[in-house]
Scaffold this motif. Structure first.
Motif, PDB file in Angstrom:
ATOM      1  N   CYS A  44      24.386 -31.871 -22.387  1.00 55.91           N
ATOM      2  CA  CYS A  44      23.023 -32.309 -22.542  1.00 55.91           C
ATOM      3  C   CYS A  44      22.704 -33.577 -21.789  1.00 55.91           C
ATOM      4  O   CYS A  44      21.740 -33.810 -21.117  1.00 55.91           O
ATOM      5  CB  CYS A  44      22.571 -32.088 -23.959  1.00 55.91           C
ATOM      6  SG  CYS A  44      21.142 -32.841 -24.403  1.00 55.91           S
ATOM      7  N   SER A  92      23.389 -33.416 -17.795  1.00 55.87           N
ATOM      8  CA  SER A  92      22.145 -33.014 -17.234  1.00 55.87           C
ATOM      9  C   SER A  92      21.059 -33.781 -17.009  1.00 55.87           C
ATOM     10  O   SER A  92      20.523 -33.943 -15.878  1.00 55.87           O
ATOM     11  CB  SER A  92      21.914 -31.745 -17.871  1.00 55.87           C
ATOM     12  OG  SER A  92      22.897 -30.776 -18.118  1.00 55.87           O
ATOM     13  N   GLU A  93      20.785 -34.762 -18.044  1.00 53.62           N
ATOM     14  CA  GLU A  93      19.523 -35.574 -17.995  1.00 53.62           C
ATOM     15  C   GLU A  93      20.029 -36.879 -16.986  1.00 53.62           C
ATOM     16  O   GLU A  93      19.155 -37.379 -16.158  1.00 53.62           O
ATOM     17  CB  GLU A  93      19.224 -35.849 -19.203  1.00 53.62           C
ATOM     18  CG  GLU A  93      18.014 -37.256 -19.373  1.00 53.62           C
ATOM     19  CD  GLU A  93      16.979 -36.956 -20.138  1.00 53.62           C
ATOM     20  OE1 GLU A  93      16.470 -37.900 -20.631  1.00 53.62           O
ATOM     21  OE2 GLU A  93      16.600 -35.731 -20.429  1.00 53.62           O
ATOM     22  N   PHE A 116      19.357 -25.536 -29.637  1.00 52.30           N
ATOM     23  CA  PHE A 116      20.120 -26.604 -28.965  1.00 52.30           C
ATOM     24  C   PHE A 116      21.229 -26.155 -28.522  1.00 52.30           C
ATOM     25  O   PHE A 116      21.649 -26.248 -27.222  1.00 52.30           O
ATOM     26  CB  PHE A 116      20.298 -27.829 -29.763  1.00 52.30           C
ATOM     27  CG  PHE A 116      20.831 -29.144 -28.964  1.00 52.30           C
ATOM     28  CD1 PHE A 116      20.026 -29.989 -28.200  1.00 52.30           C
ATOM     29  CD2 PHE A 116      22.373 -29.285 -28.825  1.00 52.30           C
ATOM     30  CE1 PHE A 116      20.603 -30.833 -27.530  1.00 52.30           C
ATOM     31  CE2 PHE A 116      22.883 -30.058 -28.302  1.00 52.30           C
ATOM     32  CZ  PHE A 116      22.157 -31.072 -27.468  1.00 52.30           C
ATOM     33  N   THR A 132      21.146 -23.337 -25.639  1.00 52.63           N
ATOM     34  CA  THR A 132      20.831 -24.045 -24.284  1.00 52.63           C
ATOM     35  C   THR A 132      21.923 -24.761 -23.645  1.00 52.63           C
ATOM     36  O   THR A 132      22.241 -24.550 -22.257  1.00 52.63           O
ATOM     37  CB  THR A 132      19.696 -25.162 -24.555  1.00 52.63           C
ATOM     38  OG1 THR A 132      18.536 -24.345 -24.966  1.00 52.63           O
ATOM     39  CG2 THR A 132      19.254 -25.727 -23.171  1.00 52.63           C
ATOM     40  N   TYR A 133      22.864 -25.483 -24.470  1.00 52.03           N
ATOM     41  CA  TYR A 133      23.978 -26.053 -23.672  1.00 52.03           C
ATOM     42  C   TYR A 133      25.382 -25.957 -23.955  1.00 52.03           C
ATOM     43  O   TYR A 133      26.271 -26.146 -23.309  1.00 52.03           O
ATOM     44  CB  TYR A 133      23.666 -27.764 -24.134  1.00 52.03           C
ATOM     45  CG  TYR A 133      22.399 -28.284 -23.606  1.00 52.03           C
ATOM     46  CD1 TYR A 133      22.260 -28.883 -22.483  1.00 52.03           C
ATOM     47  CD2 TYR A 133      21.192 -28.656 -24.863  1.00 52.03           C
ATOM     48  CE1 TYR A 133      21.039 -29.253 -21.947  1.00 52.03           C
ATOM     49  CE2 TYR A 133      20.188 -29.026 -24.346  1.00 52.03           C
ATOM     50  CZ  TYR A 133      19.998 -29.510 -22.930  1.00 52.03           C
ATOM     51  OH  TYR A 133      18.817 -30.015 -22.410  1.00 52.03           O
TER      52      TYR A 133
END
Length: 455
Positions: free
Chosen positions: A90, A93-94, A425, A428-429
């Motif tokens: 997470c 990625s950002e 969450f 997603t990751y």
């Protein structure tokens, strides 16, 4: 003392506090970066049996007749290394989208426990993103001296040097160093142990009263209530009115007519049931605003808890006796032997967090907070800082502080935080294939349904 000071003393006193002396974190079997082999379990019952066996191995808890060594687990330990790798995925990625290669990858973790989350994140970055690992600066802020020592030793043993990771033994509430670069702040199952205050309301006027605790001649704890004099309590109540968040009152106190009828009943109490308010959470958000102006927060914790004591937003007070976790009916127990943990109201937290970050640096409270604290909690705020109708407008985004953008040219804080369920969450990751059982169940998704994530 105030109730929040009593809670902090019970949990964090360096000589007898729960986290200083009694608490032990369950570790999954295997080497440093190994854990349960989920693919080998037949179903969730088989997995839960393995967890129970691990508790016995780690604690030898049946030797103690009364409250003693306290063992508890976290998703970080239960699902290592896959849980930590999901957090890492997470964040990275950002980071790759916004800042790489212009800024270092700075992560601050609060209350790192055994250091497992930090270890899993750093090991994952070192293998999967070596160019990011070279730019990583990982800082742990740990209030427990024994845990800080464990974290340092474990991370050094894994080959993560001081150039990459540093552990600071101190409370986040005493933090004084400003981080001016973009960074990420991790708080995983930390804020449930943030101290709360107790308020009760006059059943006729709804004037709030703050909870305090004294000790009588027999050594018993005696709670009592006085008018609001504490600045942090009054500031929280004022901010809550500004955000138009209503206090949790029973139905019979929400209208003046019902209050008059209730107050006239024989033996009716003159104060409402207790409400536990997250005043230390407000302190935490102020620290973020002041010392981490360009941060992004990832916070995960319990949104609800079973077996809580009576009251609105009340905590669970529990201890382990002969291997069995026993909930208590009162907050005022012997310091150091009992865990005290609170649920987190994530949507109100998100609103409070976003509002505080939108204020100019150093603006944390109104001068008239004490006066406002004596107003009815159902009254509208008359503060000039009232939110107005455009607070939730999509166009209202946190601007870069003082006009600062990241070196990549992307505005910092360009979108608001959102609240996710634990399953959303992780779905997603996380690499869900690593935690799937033979019958298709996945405890990474199925467990912790009372956990939410703010990011």
């Amino acid at each position: 003392m105030l109730v929040r000071n009593f809670i902090e003393d019970a949990l964090y006193n360096p000589y007898y506090g729960y986290f200083s002396k009694q608490a032990t974190i369950l570790t999954a079997p295997g080497e440093e970066n190994e854990g349960f082999d989920f693919n080998e379990f037949k179903d969730s019952a088989h997995f839960e049996s393995a967890v129970a066996s691990r508790y016995m191995e780690c604690g030898n808890v049946t030797e103690t007749e009364g409250p003693g060594r306290q063992i508890w687990h976290t998703p970080t330990e239960l699902f290592k290394p896959w849980y930590g790798q999901a957090i890492a995925q997470c964040l990275v990625s950002e980071y790759l989208l916004k800042y790489f290669p212009y800024e270092d990858f700075k992560i601050y973790e609060l209350g790192a426990g055994n250091g497992t989350l930090a270890l899993n994140i750093l090991d994952y970055l070192r293998v999967q993103f070596p160019e990011v690992y070279d730019r990583t600066l990982y800082t742990i802020i740990e209030i427990s001296a024994p845990l800080a020592r464990i974290q340092r030793e474990r991370l050094r043993r894994a080959g993560h040097t001081k150039r990459t990771v540093n552990v600071h033994h101190r409370s986040i509430f005493s933090w004084t160093k400003t981080e001016r670069a973009p960074c990420y702040v991790l708080a995983t199952e930390v804020v449930d142990n943030f101290a709360h205050d107790v308020v009760r309301y006059d059943v006729r006027t709804l004037e709030p009263f703050q909870g305090e605790v004294a000790v009588d001649d027999a050594g018993e704890f005696i709670p009592y209530y006085t008018r609001i004099t504490d600045p942090l309590i009054s500031s929280f109540l004022s901010l809550r009115r500004r955000l138009r968040h209503q206090p949790t009152l029973p139905w019979y106190l929400r209208s003046s007519a019902f209050r008059r009828i209730y107050a006239s009943l024989p033996f009716a109490p003159n104060l409402s049931p207790p409400e536990y308010i997250p005043t230390r959470m407000l302190s935490f958000l102020r620290v973020l605003q002041l010392y981490f102006p360009l941060h992004r927060l990832l916070l995960t914790d319990f949104s609800s808890l079973p077996d809580a004591i009576s009251g609105a937003n009340a905590p669970v007070v529990q201890t382990s006796i002969r291997g069995t976790m026993v909930p208590c009916q009162t907050l005022f127990v012997r310091q150091g032997y009992f865990d005290i943990l609170f649920p987190t109201a994530f949507e109100p937290l998100r609103d409070m967090y976003e509002y505080i970050l939108e204020q100019p640096a150093g603006i944390v409270a109104d001068a008239d907070d004490l006066d406002h604290s004596r107003m009815s909690p159902l009254a509208s705020s008359s503060s000039p800082l009232s939110l107005g109708m455009q607070f939730f407008s999509p166009s209202n985004r946190r601007p870069p502080h003082d006009g600062i953008s990241s070196a990549s040219g992307l505005a910092v804080g360009e979108r608001k935080s959102s609240v996710y369920s634990h399953a959303e969450f992780m779905g997603t990751y996380a690499d869900l294939g690593k935690t799937q059982l033979r019958n298709g169940e996945n405890p990474m998704l199925d467990f912790y349904k009372n956990v939410q994530v703010l990011f």
